[in-house]
Design an enzyme around this catalytic site. Structure first.
Site: not given
Ligand code: NCD
Ligand code: ZN
Ligand code: ZN
Length: 428
Positions: A56, A58-59, A90, A150, A276, A303, A307
């Site tokens: 899990h 996010h790239l 996503n 996700d 989240n 996860d 950001h």
């Protein structure tokens, strides 16, 4: 290409041994005569583990390359001891078709620091309305093995049921972000005393637990494999125990931050702690640790959610949820699970490498440290400590909740198919 890891302790067990790696494969373990052209890694009795696998991550490529790219995220992964990561769908555009997933896979191979396995979206555009072409993505060059919306929950039970049914024929797994959206409208933090005191709308535990219970039943009846993303409540662990006892093919992950941090952090008002599902109570964190040790929760997944400052450094309600995780995961697991005696290093290999590789269906990852096996390896100094500085992490974004914390466990080397990808805190 030959490398010798001198004096390492596989799984932190027994006397130090030398590990000879030739052409990407472990070819000898014991007292090894060092070949002349070999690269030598002095392990000094450090712990040798199979390379970590993150189910899990996010790239943010494509779409938000100002916060993370496959390049920068791969560097963070290698430095964190990872040899494979699953990149969530996503992105912008969403990874809901073969063109995007193949781009992510190919770009990962070009960078060459870690295998980047794209996760395919379950529904078109993550809209939760109609199924994406799972079969086309599964059979593409990227050979997608994990599907997930996700960031959002596949909330429609009929759609979730269909996705689970299709997944059996493709031998893939559906990973669910368990959040009943009707129960989390406007939610800002864990529903409980602390959120109430600060006036934040609550994110109730039942929003997660009710979806996990529903999906376990759907998976059981479809004889399908379900994976539960970022388990955050003790109630979810109870549901998983119940479902597993009944023979449901369900697996689950917990994040490092849900093992260590709690909603006590709300008092800081610092949105770096917004995530989240939200940080829960001390009692939840404690029960999640126990469930991970027991195997009710199968593995740790980061996860990792980079950001930008302008999306994160705002008032609480406007901030995006998510935090960095790739470079701090091992240390948080060392702190919460090893120091506490809940897991030994063999247990760490299970939750950070072996189980995630099995769930993600990767044949060459999470393998035993034995002759003839692929040399995807991570060397960890269990006695060393380091201080986390967001600005010094390899990610473009810097939103770590561990800023300034002193943590145990330092990844000193990572090898991907025998090639050093990270050494002494530097990418190779
Ligand atoms: N975990 C988060 O708070 N954020 C993730 C999405 C997700 O994992 O749900 C993100 O993409 O930023
Ligand atoms: Zn999620
Ligand atoms: Zn996520």
């Amino acid at each position: 290409m030959t490398t010798v890891i001198k004096g390492a302790r596989p799984y932190g067990e027994g006397d130090p041994v030398d590990v000879l790696v030739e052409d990407g494969v472990i070819t000898a373990i014991g007292a090894v005569a060092v070949p002349e052209d070999a690269e030598i890694v002095e392990a000094n009795g450090q712990v040798l583990l199979p390379g970590f696998v993150d189910l899990h991550t996010h790239l943010r490529e494509p779409g938000r390359e100002d916060t993370e790219t496959i390049d920068s995220g791969s560097a963070a992964a290698a430095l964190g001891g990872y040899t494979a990561v699953f990149a969530m769908a996503n992105t912008d555009p969403v990874a809901d078709n073969a063109v995007i997933v193949d781009h992510v896979w190919r770009r990962g191979q070009e960078v060459g620091l870690v295998d980047v396995h794209p996760v395919g979206a379950v529904t078109v555009g993550l809209k939760g309305e109609k199924l994406a072409e799972l079969g086309t993505m599964a059979n593409s060059q990227a050979r997608v093995k994990v599907f997930s919306d996700d960031g959002l929950c596949v909330a429609d039970p009929l759609l979730m049921r269909r996705a689970l049914e299709y997944s059996t024929a493709l031998d893939v797994v559906i990973a669910q972000h368990a959040e009943e959206p009707r129960l989390t409208v406007g939610a800002q933090a864990h529903e409980g005393e602390r959120a109430a005191r600060l006036g934040y709308t609550g994110w109730p535990a039942a929003a997660e637990e009710s979806i996990v219970a529903r999906d376990c039943l759907l998976a059981l009846h479809a004889n399908a494999r379900l994976h539960v993303c970022h388990v955050s409540t003790s109630g979810t662990a109870d549901v998983l125990r119940w479902a597993k006892d009944r023979g449901t093919k369900v697996s689950a992950e917990v994040t490092p931050h849900h093992l260590l941090l709690t909603d006590e952090r709300l008092a800081t008002y610092d949105p770096v702690n917004k995530v989240n599902p939200p940080l829960r109570t001390e009692s939840d964190a404690e029960k999640l640790r126990a469930a991970l040790a027991e195997g009710v929760i199968d593995c740790v997944a980061t996860d990792h959610a980079p950001h930008a400052v302008q999306d994160k450094d705002t008032e609480w309600s406007a901030a995006r949820p998510g935090m960095l995780g790739l470079q701090t995961a091992l240390s948080i697991v060392a702190e919460t699970m090893v120091r506490t005696g809940l897991l030994d290093w063999r247990g760490v290999a299970r939750v950070m490498s072996e189980r995630p590789a099995e769930i993600g269906n990767l044949a060459d990852q999470g393998r035993p440290i034995e002759v003839g096996e692929p040399a995807n390896l991570t060397l960890v100094d269990p006695d060393a400590e380091w201080t986390v500085r967001g600005a010094e992490l390899a990610s473009i974004a810097a939103n770590t909740p561990y800023e300034g914390m002193r943590l145990p466990g330092v990844v000193t080397a990572t090898l991907l198919r025998g090639r050093l990808t990270a050494r002494d805190g530097k990418v190779c």
